[in-house]
Design an enzyme around this catalytic site. Structure first.
Site, PDB file in Angstrom:
ATOM      1  N   ASP A  16       4.905   2.304  -1.040  1.00 35.82           N
ATOM      2  CA  ASP A  16       4.403   1.822   0.238  1.00 35.82           C
ATOM      3  C   ASP A  16       5.551   1.049   0.878  1.00 35.82           C
ATOM      4  O   ASP A  16       6.486   0.626   0.188  1.00 35.82           O
ATOM      5  CB  ASP A  16       3.192   0.915  -0.048  1.00 35.82           C
ATOM      6  CG  ASP A  16       2.719   0.155   1.171  1.00 35.82           C
ATOM      7  OD1 ASP A  16       2.633   0.778   2.246  1.00 35.82           O
ATOM      8  OD2 ASP A  16       2.456  -1.045   1.057  1.00 35.82           O
ATOM      9  N   ASP A  18       5.288  -1.653   3.942  1.00 44.15           N
ATOM     10  CA  ASP A  18       5.008  -3.046   4.319  1.00 44.15           C
ATOM     11  C   ASP A  18       4.476  -3.851   3.138  1.00 44.15           C
ATOM     12  O   ASP A  18       3.500  -3.456   2.501  1.00 44.15           O
ATOM     13  CB  ASP A  18       3.979  -3.071   5.456  1.00 44.15           C
ATOM     14  CG  ASP A  18       4.531  -2.418   6.710  1.00 44.15           C
ATOM     15  OD1 ASP A  18       5.346  -3.053   7.381  1.00 44.15           O
ATOM     16  OD2 ASP A  18       4.152  -1.261   6.988  1.00 44.15           O
TER      17      ASP A  18
END
Length: 454
Positions: A16, A18
Site C-alpha cells: 500500500d 499512504d
C-alpha cells in the site's frame, strides 16, 4: 499452519502507499485533513464557524478503532466480544453508568455487520486509518455543536460529511486544485510527507535483486501517487516496482470480480477503456486481485505464487487481502510506537502524555496513547474498573491477530533484517502477542499496566 513466516518464502511483495510506504508527519497531516473537511462544512453547508478552530490537545480524541454510531452521535470503543468499553457523545466521554444504561453488557447491535467488515453502512462508520481519523474529531464536534443549538436526538449530518470527503478527495480534485487538501500538499510536500528512509529503499532493491516481484497497490489516484512517490523515493520510483495499480478502490479490489472491476490503462492520468485481461507488467488503474493473480502466475511461472501484502488499514488492506485473496498480510501499526516505554515509569523524565512526537504546533502524534480512549489494545470493562480480572482485548486488537500474519510499526523496523528472517506469526494456537515485531505492545504483556489505564 506453520508457526513461522519468512519473506524469503514469498514470490510477490505488494505494498500500500499512504501510511505504509509513504509515512506522513501525522500531527500536520491530521490538522490539514481536519481543516479540509471543516472548511467545506462551514462554507458550503452552513455549519458553525467554531468548527474551524482547534485546540492543540483536541487530536487526543483521534484513536484508531473507534466506531461512530451515526444516528446517536456516539463514538464507541468495542471489546473483542462486541460489548462497549468506552463511549462518548460527541466529544464528551460517557460515564460507566451512562454506557451501561445505553448499551448494557451485551453485544452492540451493529457488531455483527461491523465485524464482518464487508460493507460500509449508513448506520455506523469504522475509523481505522489516519486519513479518516481527523474526520472522527470533526463529527464529534459537529454533534456537540448541534446539541448546543438544536438539542437534537437523531443526527443527519453524515451526508454532509460524505460530501466534504468527496469534495476533497475525488479523482479530479488533484488536477483541478479542488478543496483544501491536495493544493496544500502540492505546495508544501515536506511539511506533510516523510521521505523514505535509505534503509527501506535499499531493502526494496534487495527484494528485487532476490527475484521478488514488487507491486504498488494504492487507492490514491495516479497523479497524487506520482507526487508522493517522486517526493519520498525519487524521480526513478517506477524502477522499484514491476506493477503499479492506482485508484485500486480497496477493499473492492480484493472482493470484486473482473466484470465488476476491470483494469484500465492510463493516458495522462486519464483512465482509458476497460481491459479484458491483464497481460503484462506496467501501470494500471482500478482492477481486481483475480486477474492480477493470473498475471503473477505467468510472471513467476508458478501455479500458486505466494503473495504478501503490506498495508495500514484493517478494512481496506489486511482483512480483504487475507479474506478474499488468502495472501499473507503485514499490518503497519504505528500504535506500536505510541505504546513503547523504554524506561521504567517511575524514572520517566517527562509526563507520559508527552510521549510520541511533538512537532510543529505542538499537536501530538496520533499514535500516542489517547488520554480519552486509553490503550488501542486493551481496556477495562465499564463499571468494573477496580476489579482485577477485567482487562479485555479490544475488537481492533482481536482483528490484528485474526487477519494479519505479523504487525510492525513501520517498514523501517524490518528493512535491515536478513530476507530469510523467521517471524513468529499470529495464529490461533499461539499467544496473543506472537505476531508483533520487534516487540508486543506493553499493554498486552502480563502484569503490565497500560500507561493510561484507569
Amino acid at each position: 499452519m506453520q508457526q513461522h513466516f519468512s519473506l524469503a518464502d514469498c514470490d510477490v511483495m505488494g505494498f500500500d502507499l499512504d501510511h505504509t510506504l509513504c509515512r506522513y508527519h501525522l500531527p500536520q497531516s491530521a490538522r490539514l485533513i481536519y481543516d479540509s473537511f471543516a472548511q467545506y462544512l462551514v462554507t458550503e453547508k452552513g455549519y458553525d464557524k467554531d468548527l474551524l478552530t482547534l485546540a492543540p490537545d483536541c487530536l487526543d480524541f483521534c484513536c484508531k478503532g473507534l466506531v461512530l454510531d451515526i444516528e446517536e452521535g456516539n463514538f464507541l470503543k468495542l471489546a473483542e466480544d462486541g460489548t462497549v468499553l468506552r463511549a462518548s457523545h460527541g466529544t464528551k466521554s460517557m460515564t460507566s453508568e451512562e454506557i451501561l444504561e445505553t448499551y448494557g453488557r451485551r453485544e452492540w447491535k451493529h457488531f455483527n455487520t461491523v465485524s464482518g467488515m464487508v460493507s460500509r453502512s449508513a448506520k455506523y462508520y469504522l475509523y481505522d486509518n489516519y486519513f479518516d481519523l481527523p474526520g472522527a474529531l470533526l463529527c464529534a464536534r459537529v454533534v456537540d455543536s448541534l446539541d448546543q443549538h438544536d438539542g437534537q436526538k437523531k443526527y443527519d449530518f453524515w451526508k454532509d460529511m460524505v460530501a466534504a470527503i468527496q469534495h476533497n478527495y475525488k479523482i479530479s480534485a488533484f488536477k483541478e486544485d479542488c478543496g483544501t487538501y491536495f493544493p496544500e500538499v502540492k505546495k508544501h510536500p515536506d511539511k506533510y510527507l516523510q521521505r523514505c528512509p535509505e534503509s527501506v529503499k535499499k531493502w526494496l532493491k534487495q527484494l528485487k535483486s532476490a527475484g521478488k516481484i514488487l507491486l504498488l497497490i494504492t487507492s490514491s489516484h495516479s497523479d497524487y501517487c506520482r507526487l508522493l512517490c517522486e517526493h519520498i523515493l525519487g524521480n526513478d520510483f517506477e524502477e522499484y516496482f514491476d506493477i503499479v495499480i492506482t485508484n485500486a478502490l480497496k477493499p473492492g479490489f480484493f472482493s470484486h470480480t473482473p466484470n465488476q472491476r476491470p483494469f484500465r490503462t492510463l493516458e495522462n492520468d486519464e483512465e482509458q477503456e476497460a481491459l479484458l485481461s491483464l497481460d503484462k507488467p506496467g501501470w494500471y488503474s482500478q482492477g481486481n486481485a483475480i486477474q492480477l493473480y493470473e498475471l503473477l502466475k505467468k510472471m513467476t511461472g508458478k501455479v500458486d505464487p505466494k503473495v504478501v501484502y503490506f498495508g495500514d488499514s484493517m478494512h481496506s488492506d489486511t482483512f480483504p487481502a487475507r479474506h478474499y485473496s488468502n495472501w499473507e498480510t503485514v499490518l503497519i501499526l504505528e500504535e506500536l510506537l505510541g505504546d513503547e516505554v523504554t524506561v521504567p515509569v517511575e524514572t520517566e523524565s517527562e509526563p507520559l502524555e508527552k510521549k510520541g512526537k511533538y512537532e510543529g504546533d505542538q499537536l501530538k502524534a496520533l499514535y500516542s496513547v489517547s488520554k480519552q480512549w486509553g490503550s488501542f489494545f486493551v481496556d477495562r470493562l465499564p463499571g468494573l474498573e477496580n476489579a482485577e480480572e477485567t482487562l479485555v482485548r479490544t475488537w481492533s486488537c482481536k482483528c490484528i491477530s485474526t487477519y494479519s500474519t505479523i504487525a510492525i510499526p513501520s517498514l523501517e523496523a524490518i528493512a535491515d533484517l536478513p530476507l530469510d528472517y523467521r517471524f513468529t506469526r499470529f495464529s490461533s494456537n499461539s499467544s496473543a502477542t506472537a505476531g508483533y515485531y520487534p516487540s508486543p505492545p506493553r499493554a498486552l504483556l502480563p502484569n503490565e499496566e497500560s500507561v493510561t489505564m484507569k
